[in-house]
Scaffold this active site. Structure first.
Site, PDB file in Angstrom:
ATOM      1  N   ASP A 131       0.851  -1.178   0.000  1.00  9.52           N
ATOM      2  CA  ASP A 131       0.000   0.000   0.000  1.00  9.52           C
ATOM      3  C   ASP A 131       0.895   1.238   0.000  1.00  9.52           C
ATOM      4  OD1 ASP A 131       0.888   0.246   2.598  1.00  9.52           O
ATOM      5  OD2 ASP A 131      -1.013  -0.282   3.515  1.00  9.52           O
ATOM      6  N   ASP A 335      -7.770  -7.420   1.552  1.00  8.17           N
ATOM      7  CA  ASP A 335      -6.724  -7.616   2.547  1.00  8.17           C
ATOM      8  C   ASP A 335      -7.215  -7.108   3.888  1.00  8.17           C
ATOM      9  OD1 ASP A 335      -5.214  -4.884   3.490  1.00  8.17           O
ATOM     10  OD2 ASP A 335      -6.042  -4.644   1.485  1.00  8.17           O
ATOM     11  N   CYS A 373     -10.794 -28.967   9.972  1.00  4.05           N
ATOM     12  CA  CYS A 373      -9.902 -27.993   9.331  1.00  4.05           C
ATOM     13  C   CYS A 373      -8.584 -28.676   8.964  1.00  4.05           C
ATOM     14  CB  CYS A 373      -9.635 -26.814  10.266  1.00  4.05           C
ATOM     15  SG  CYS A 373      -8.491 -25.581   9.585  1.00  4.05           S
ATOM     16  N   CYS A 375      -5.678 -27.103   8.351  1.00  5.55           N
ATOM     17  CA  CYS A 375      -4.490 -26.288   8.589  1.00  5.55           C
ATOM     18  C   CYS A 375      -3.512 -27.020   9.514  1.00  5.55           C
ATOM     19  CB  CYS A 375      -4.858 -24.927   9.170  1.00  5.55           C
ATOM     20  SG  CYS A 375      -5.227 -24.905  10.946  1.00  5.55           S
ATOM     21  N   CYS A 378      -4.628 -27.163  13.298  1.00  6.45           N
ATOM     22  CA  CYS A 378      -5.713 -28.083  13.649  1.00  6.45           C
ATOM     23  C   CYS A 378      -5.319 -29.546  13.486  1.00  6.45           C
ATOM     24  CB  CYS A 378      -6.941 -27.768  12.796  1.00  6.45           C
ATOM     25  SG  CYS A 378      -7.760 -26.226  13.261  1.00  6.45           S
ATOM     26  N   HIS A 404      -4.238 -20.768  11.761  1.00  4.97           N
ATOM     27  CA  HIS A 404      -5.613 -21.235  11.563  1.00  4.97           C
ATOM     28  C   HIS A 404      -6.508 -20.122  11.027  1.00  4.97           C
ATOM     29  CE1 HIS A 404      -9.535 -22.991  12.149  1.00  4.97           C
ATOM     30  NE2 HIS A 404      -9.878 -21.920  12.856  1.00  4.97           N
TER      31      HIS A 404
END
Length: 438
Positions: A131, A335, A373, A375, A378, A404
């Site tokens: 940005d 974002d 999940c 990830c 998890c 996560h």
């Protein structure tokens, strides 16, 4: 600074011959349109306030492609807080966004340039965004908040109000902004030209034009004045971007997105889109003060005006309802720092809402943060263990919850993209939000 009652007539965009031969290194193609795959009813369109503009697409950059809609992980200081870049890649994030202002202060853009750019510096091989520093115009000036107020529409106070007990650290004029560093108090000057120079040195694939971010508390007259200032800054950004692109031989092409302001006013939003849409930007960021209850309407206003063959990035959005509303109204990427910020306070996302892991009930809960999940957190760790880490003030708790949370948001947006392609977006939206906010 005195406010004007109306913006001056727009001047034409400059001819930028230096960009014409390089912009082909960046591309966007539209995939499937929401209206074609899902056939919304007249009632749905009426409830939305207008036609649905959602679509899938592909952004092509020198460092890879981004399948849209996509959530872009925020790595403000060249790091997604508490998470290894390798972990960000493993959880499915397609790109990361860093903050030009913070990297300008530390370690300095020349360091990133010498390292080979943002991606090489942080060991991230995929696409990158920066940005412009425009957010700090607000946050260090009058806002003193790390998030934009999306609810309190009250312009009765002065435009130059400062939060009680705070010092104004940013002062704006027509040429640029003076910042007082929050690190050591040093004064720094940012202008459209400086922002372009800094972002070129940082070397992200996609960067944003320098703009003034206003708030919902600014008056209509100030919003008009600010909009014209941002328009003139956009022209200056394009000119400097053209010069730097031509002079930095051998560097990958960096796409430049214009930033759309205008707060909650339809005529100002449409004017900004018409003005910047006529300029040779590679894409557009929809930013500024957005009333949450009118977010979809404002995004639709913008995307009805912006060129359809250019990508649109919605700045600072991560709540599930906001994401779905933005997607169906034509936003391509998003974002937000929220997934990692709330993780540092032990909050974790699940399909049934957001919960706080510090609660005593998790002390002996040996299940994962979210059943099913995929990830890393998890698959390998329990709520009880992460609860212990948080209570013991161990940094690993923020890492595990952040992994996560980032995966949760990334996957939700990925699944929304697949739902557009398969034709069941509206059913997927209703099921997802019905569970999350139950």
């Amino acid at each position: 600074m005195p406010a004007s009652s109306s913006a001056p007539a727009s001047s034409p965009a400059p001819a930028l011959p230096g960009l014409s031969g390089r912009q082909s290194e960046f591309a966007f193609s539209v995939g499937k349109r929401l209206t074609e795959t899902c056939s919304p009813s007249d009632a749905q369109i009426a409830d939305n306030g207008g036609a649905f503009l959602g679509r899938t697409g592909t952004i092509t950059t020198p460092h890879g492609t981004i399948q849209t809609p996509a959530f872009i992980a925020v790595g403000t200081k060249a790091t997604v807080k508490a998470v290894l870049p390798e972990s960000i890649a493993d959880l499915g994030a397609q790109a990361v966004l860093a903050n030009a202002y913070h990297l300008y202060l530390q370690p300095g853009p020349e360091i990133l340039d010498a390292a080979g750019g943002l991606g090489a510096f942080m060991n991230w091989s995929g696409p990158t965004f920066t940005d412009s520093g425009g957010f700090q115009v607000m946050s260090l000036g009058s806002g003193f908040k790390k998030v934009i107020d999306m609810k309190n529409v009250d312009s009765s106070g002065p435009d130059d109000a400062v939060a009680p007990g705070k010092e104004r650290l940013a002062h704006i004029d027509d040429d640029g902004v003076w910042f007082k560093s929050h690190l050591n108090g040093d004064r720094h000057r940012f202008s459209p030209e400086v922002s372009m120079q800094v972002q070129h040195q940082i070397g992200a694939d996609i960067m944003f034009a320098f703009d003034e971010l206003t708030t919902l508390q600014n008056s209509r007259a100030y919003q008009e004045e600010s909009l014209e200032r941002t328009r003139l800054w956009a022209l200056r950004c394009l000119e400097e971007h053209d010069s730097l692109t031509s002079s930095r031989v051998g560097k990958p092409y960096q796409a430049l997105f214009g930033v759309i302001q205008g707060a909650q006013y339809e005529d100002l939003r449409r004017k900004a889109c018409q003005d910047l849409g006529a300029m040779p930007f590679d894409g557009y960021g929809i930013g500024g003060a957005l009333e949450k209850e009118n977010l979809g309407t404002i995004v639709r206003w913008c995307n009805e005006e912006l060129p359809e063959d250019k990508p649109r990035h919605l700045l600072g959005i991560s709540e599930p309802d906001d994401i779905f509303t933005a997607i169906e109204n034509g936003a391509d990427t998003f974002d937000c720092v929220s997934p990692t910020r709330v993780a540092r306070n032990s909050a974790f996302y699940t399909p049934f809402g957001r919960f706080n892991l510090s609660g005593a009930r998790y002390k002996t809960d040996f299940g994962p943060l979210q059943d099913g999940c995929d990830c890393y957190t998890c698959v390998n760790y329990s709520r009880a263990y992460i609860h212990h880490l948080f209570k013991a003030k161990e940094m690993l708790s923020a890492t595990l919850i952040s992994i996560h949370n980032e995966r949760f948001v990334v996957k939700m947006v990925d699944d929304a993209r697949l739902a557009i392609e398969s034709g069941d977006f509206f059913e997927f939206k209703a099921e997802t939000l019905g569970r999350y906010y139950s």
